[in-house]
Design a protein around this motif. Structure first.
Motif, PDB file in Angstrom:
ATOM      1  N   LEU A 125       0.808  -1.217   0.000  1.00 49.48           N
ATOM      2  CA  LEU A 125       0.000   0.000   0.000  1.00 49.48           C
ATOM      3  C   LEU A 125       0.846   1.274   0.000  1.00 49.48           C
ATOM      4  CD1 LEU A 125      -2.772   1.328   0.144  1.00 49.48           C
ATOM      5  CD2 LEU A 125      -2.700   1.077   2.636  1.00 49.48           C
ATOM      6  N   ILE A 126       1.922   1.300   0.802  1.00 49.36           N
ATOM      7  CA  ILE A 126       2.728   2.523   0.907  1.00 49.36           C
ATOM      8  C   ILE A 126       3.422   2.855  -0.419  1.00 49.36           C
ATOM      9  CG2 ILE A 126       4.697   3.598   2.074  1.00 49.36           C
ATOM     10  CD1 ILE A 126       3.895   2.118   4.596  1.00 49.36           C
ATOM     11  N   PRO A 127       4.114   1.901  -1.071  1.00 53.15           N
ATOM     12  CA  PRO A 127       4.674   2.232  -2.390  1.00 53.15           C
ATOM     13  C   PRO A 127       3.618   2.647  -3.410  1.00 53.15           C
ATOM     14  CG  PRO A 127       5.680   0.243  -1.533  1.00 53.15           C
ATOM     15  CD  PRO A 127       4.533   0.563  -0.635  1.00 53.15           C
ATOM     16  N   LEU A 128       2.430   2.026  -3.331  1.00 53.42           N
ATOM     17  CA  LEU A 128       1.350   2.420  -4.241  1.00 53.42           C
ATOM     18  C   LEU A 128       0.932   3.863  -3.988  1.00 53.42           C
ATOM     19  CD1 LEU A 128      -0.832   1.791  -6.358  1.00 53.42           C
ATOM     20  CD2 LEU A 128      -2.255   0.901  -4.498  1.00 53.42           C
ATOM     21  N   TYR A 129       0.812   4.240  -2.737  1.00 55.10           N
ATOM     22  CA  TYR A 129       0.423   5.613  -2.404  1.00 55.10           C
ATOM     23  C   TYR A 129       1.477   6.606  -2.899  1.00 55.10           C
ATOM     24  CZ  TYR A 129      -1.341   9.576   0.263  1.00 55.10           C
ATOM     25  OH  TYR A 129      -1.846  10.801   0.621  1.00 55.10           O
ATOM     26  N   ILE A 130       2.749   6.276  -2.694  1.00 57.56           N
ATOM     27  CA  ILE A 130       3.829   7.163  -3.143  1.00 57.56           C
ATOM     28  C   ILE A 130       3.809   7.302  -4.665  1.00 57.56           C
ATOM     29  CG2 ILE A 130       6.337   7.440  -3.256  1.00 57.56           C
ATOM     30  CD1 ILE A 130       6.513   6.057  -0.559  1.00 57.56           C
ATOM     31  N   GLN A 131       3.583   6.187  -5.359  1.00 54.77           N
ATOM     32  CA  GLN A 131       3.538   6.227  -6.819  1.00 54.77           C
ATOM     33  C   GLN A 131       2.371   7.066  -7.313  1.00 54.77           C
ATOM     34  OE1 GLN A 131       5.759   5.126  -8.860  1.00 54.77           O
ATOM     35  NE2 GLN A 131       4.685   5.518 -10.784  1.00 54.77           N
ATOM     36  N   LEU A 132       1.199   6.888  -6.700  1.00 55.88           N
ATOM     37  CA  LEU A 132       0.037   7.678  -7.105  1.00 55.88           C
ATOM     38  C   LEU A 132       0.245   9.156  -6.797  1.00 55.88           C
ATOM     39  CD1 LEU A 132      -2.892   5.354  -5.936  1.00 55.88           C
ATOM     40  CD2 LEU A 132      -1.993   5.636  -8.247  1.00 55.88           C
ATOM     41  N   MET A 133       0.932   9.452  -5.696  1.00 56.23           N
ATOM     42  CA  MET A 133       1.209  10.850  -5.364  1.00 56.23           C
ATOM     43  C   MET A 133       2.169  11.471  -6.374  1.00 56.23           C
ATOM     44  SD  MET A 133       2.558  12.408  -1.730  1.00 56.23           S
ATOM     45  CE  MET A 133       4.051  11.392  -1.800  1.00 56.23           C
ATOM     46  N   ASN A 134       3.187  10.706  -6.791  1.00 55.59           N
ATOM     47  CA  ASN A 134       4.122  11.215  -7.788  1.00 55.59           C
ATOM     48  C   ASN A 134       3.452  11.431  -9.143  1.00 55.59           C
ATOM     49  OD1 ASN A 134       6.242  11.178  -5.942  1.00 55.59           O
ATOM     50  ND2 ASN A 134       6.856   9.092  -6.488  1.00 55.59           N
ATOM     51  N   LEU A 135       2.428  10.647  -9.421  1.00 54.45           N
ATOM     52  CA  LEU A 135       1.697  10.793 -10.682  1.00 54.45           C
ATOM     53  C   LEU A 135       0.616  11.865 -10.612  1.00 54.45           C
ATOM     54  CD1 LEU A 135       1.272   7.023 -11.677  1.00 54.45           C
ATOM     55  CD2 LEU A 135       2.840   8.693 -12.699  1.00 54.45           C
ATOM     56  N   GLY A 136       0.426  12.443  -9.437  1.00 55.85           N
ATOM     57  CA  GLY A 136      -0.586  13.473  -9.277  1.00 55.85           C
ATOM     58  C   GLY A 136      -2.005  12.946  -9.238  1.00 55.85           C
ATOM     59  N   LEU A 137      -2.173  11.709  -8.819  1.00 60.16           N
ATOM     60  CA  LEU A 137      -3.498  11.087  -8.819  1.00 60.16           C
ATOM     61  C   LEU A 137      -4.191  11.151  -7.464  1.00 60.16           C
ATOM     62  CD1 LEU A 137      -2.857   7.922 -11.031  1.00 60.16           C
ATOM     63  CD2 LEU A 137      -3.966  10.070 -11.679  1.00 60.16           C
ATOM     64  N   ILE A 138      -3.498  11.584  -6.424  1.00 60.15           N
ATOM     65  CA  ILE A 138      -4.142  11.735  -5.124  1.00 60.15           C
ATOM     66  C   ILE A 138      -5.109  12.911  -5.196  1.00 60.15           C
ATOM     67  CG2 ILE A 138      -3.777  12.122  -2.662  1.00 60.15           C
ATOM     68  CD1 ILE A 138      -2.791   9.432  -3.642  1.00 60.15           C
ATOM     69  N   ASN A 139      -6.321  12.718  -4.677  1.00 57.76           N
ATOM     70  CA  ASN A 139      -7.386  13.722  -4.769  1.00 57.76           C
ATOM     71  C   ASN A 139      -7.691  14.071  -6.220  1.00 57.76           C
ATOM     72  OD1 ASN A 139      -8.025  14.061  -2.029  1.00 57.76           O
ATOM     73  ND2 ASN A 139      -6.333  15.496  -1.737  1.00 57.76           N
TER      74      ASN A 139
END
Length: 302
Positions: A125-139
Motif C-alpha cells: 500500500l505505501i509504495p502504491l500511495y507514493i507512486q500515485l502521489m508522484n503521478l498526481g493522482l491523489i485527490n
C-alpha cells in the motif's frame, strides 16, 4: 424414448430442489429485510416484529437521503467511474490479451511470466500511495480509472479464449486479404468475444461500483468520493443523524409527506444501503444472456 425416473432419482430431485429453495431464500431474505426496513418508520421499526412487509409505510427515509446533495454527487461519481472504468479496462486488457495470444509476438512467453509475477507479488500500500502521489493522482478523479485499466487475471482469461475459441483460419484469411492487426482486433476478435467481454465487463463494473477502498485512502475531498465510500460514513450513527437534522431544517416543505420525528439513523442507513445496491443489480438482466455464454467459454465441446 422417454426415460422413467426411478424412486432414488425422484428423491434426489426433491431434496435438491428443497435445498436450492432454502439456499435462494437465505441469499435473498437479508436484502428483502433491509428493503422493508427502509420503507418503514424508524421509530416503529425499533420496536421489532417486522419480518415480511413494512408495518408503518413511509417514503421519509428516501426523502431524507435524496435531499442530501453530497450523496447525489457521490452517486454520479460512482456512475461516471463505473462507466469509464469498465470500458477502459475491457479495451486495454483485451488489447494486451490479443497481443499475447499471437504466436508471432517476440518474447510473449517471458512477458506472460512477468505479468504472472506482478499478479502474485506487489509492492504494498505505501509504495502504491507514493507512486500515485508522484503521478498526481491523489485527490484526483482519475485515481479510480488509471490504476485499474489493466487486470492480469482478466487478461489471462481473454488470452486463453482468443487462442482456443477463435478459429485461426479466419484470422489467417483476413491477413491474406491485407488486414493488419488493428483490423483483426476490431473486426474479428471483439465481435467473436462479445459473450466473454460482457461477462468480464460485468465483474469489472461490480468491482468499480462496490469499491470503497480507493475513495477512503486516496481521496480527501468529499465531492470526489464515490457512493460506497460515502456509505461507510453514513453507516456511522453520527453521519446519519446529521443527515436527518439537515433534512429537517432545509426541507421543511416536504415535512407533510412524512413524520420527521419518526425517522431514525438506522432507517436512513437501510435506505442508503438500498440506493447503493439496487443500481448494479439492475444491470444483470440486460447482460444475463451474454453472461451465461461467457462463463461457458472454454468448456468441453462435442
Amino acid at each position: 424414448m422417454v426415460t422413467r425416473m426411478t424412486v432414488s432419482d425422484r428423491a434426489f430431485t426433491a431434496i435438491n430442489t428443497v435445498l436450492m429453495i432454502v439456499f435462494v431464500f437465505l441469499c435473498a431474505y437479508p436484502l428483502w429485510y433491509i428493503l422493508i426496513l427502509s420503507f418503514n418508520e424508524g421509530q416503529d421499526a425499533s420496536m421489532g416484529g417486522i419480518y415480511w412487509w413494512p408495518r408503518a409505510f413511509t417514503l421519509g427515509n428516501y426523502l431524507v437521503l435524496l435531499s442530501n446533495e453530497t450523496i447525489i454527487q457521490a452517486f454520479w461519481i460512482s456512475v461516471l467511474r463505473t462507466s469509464i472504468g469498465t470500458f477502459g479496462s475491457i479495451l486495454v486488457t483485451s488489447m494486451v490479451a490479443f497481443g499475447l495470444s499471437r504466436r508471432e509476438l517476440p518474447g510473449r512467453k517471458y512477458l506472460t511470466l512477468i505479468f504472472l509475477f506482478i499478479m502474485i507479488f506487489n509492492g504494498g500500500l505505501i509504495p502504491l500511495y507514493i507512486q500515485l502521489m508522484n503521478l498526481g493522482l491523489i485527490n484526483n478523479f482519475w485515481v479510480y480509472i488509471i490504476p485499474n485499466l489493466f487486470s492480469v487475471w482478466n487478461m489471462l482469461v481473454m488470452k486463453s479464449s482468443f487462442q482456443n475459441n477463435i478459429p485461426e483460419g479466419i484470422i489467417e484469411s483476413i491477413r491474406i486479404d491485407g488486414a493488419g492487426y488493428a483490423r483483426i482486433y476490431w473486426s474479428i476478435i471483439l465481435p467473436f468475444s462479445m459473450p466473454l467481454l460482457a461477462a468480464i465487463g460485468l465483474f469489472t463494473a461490480v468491482f468499480h461500483w462496490n469499491d470503497w477502498f480507493t475513495g477512503a485512502f486516496f481521496i480527501n475531498e468529499l465531492k470526489l468520493q464515490p457512493l460506497p465510500t460515502y456509505l461507510q460514513r453514513v453507516l456511522s450513527t453520527v453521519e446519519a443523524s446529521n443527515m436527518i437534522s439537515s433534512s429537517q431544517m432545509t426541507n421543511s416543505r416536504s415535512a407533510g409527506m412524512y413524520n420527521p420525528q419518526a425517522i431514525t439513523s438506522k432507517s436512513v442507513r437501510m435506505a442508503t444501503i438500498m440506493v447503493t445496491t439496487l443500481p448494479i443489480l439492475f444491470v444483470y438482466p440486460f447482460l444475463q444472456r451474454y453472461f451465461v455464454k461467457g462463463v461457458l467459454i472454454g468448456s468441453v465441446k462435442e
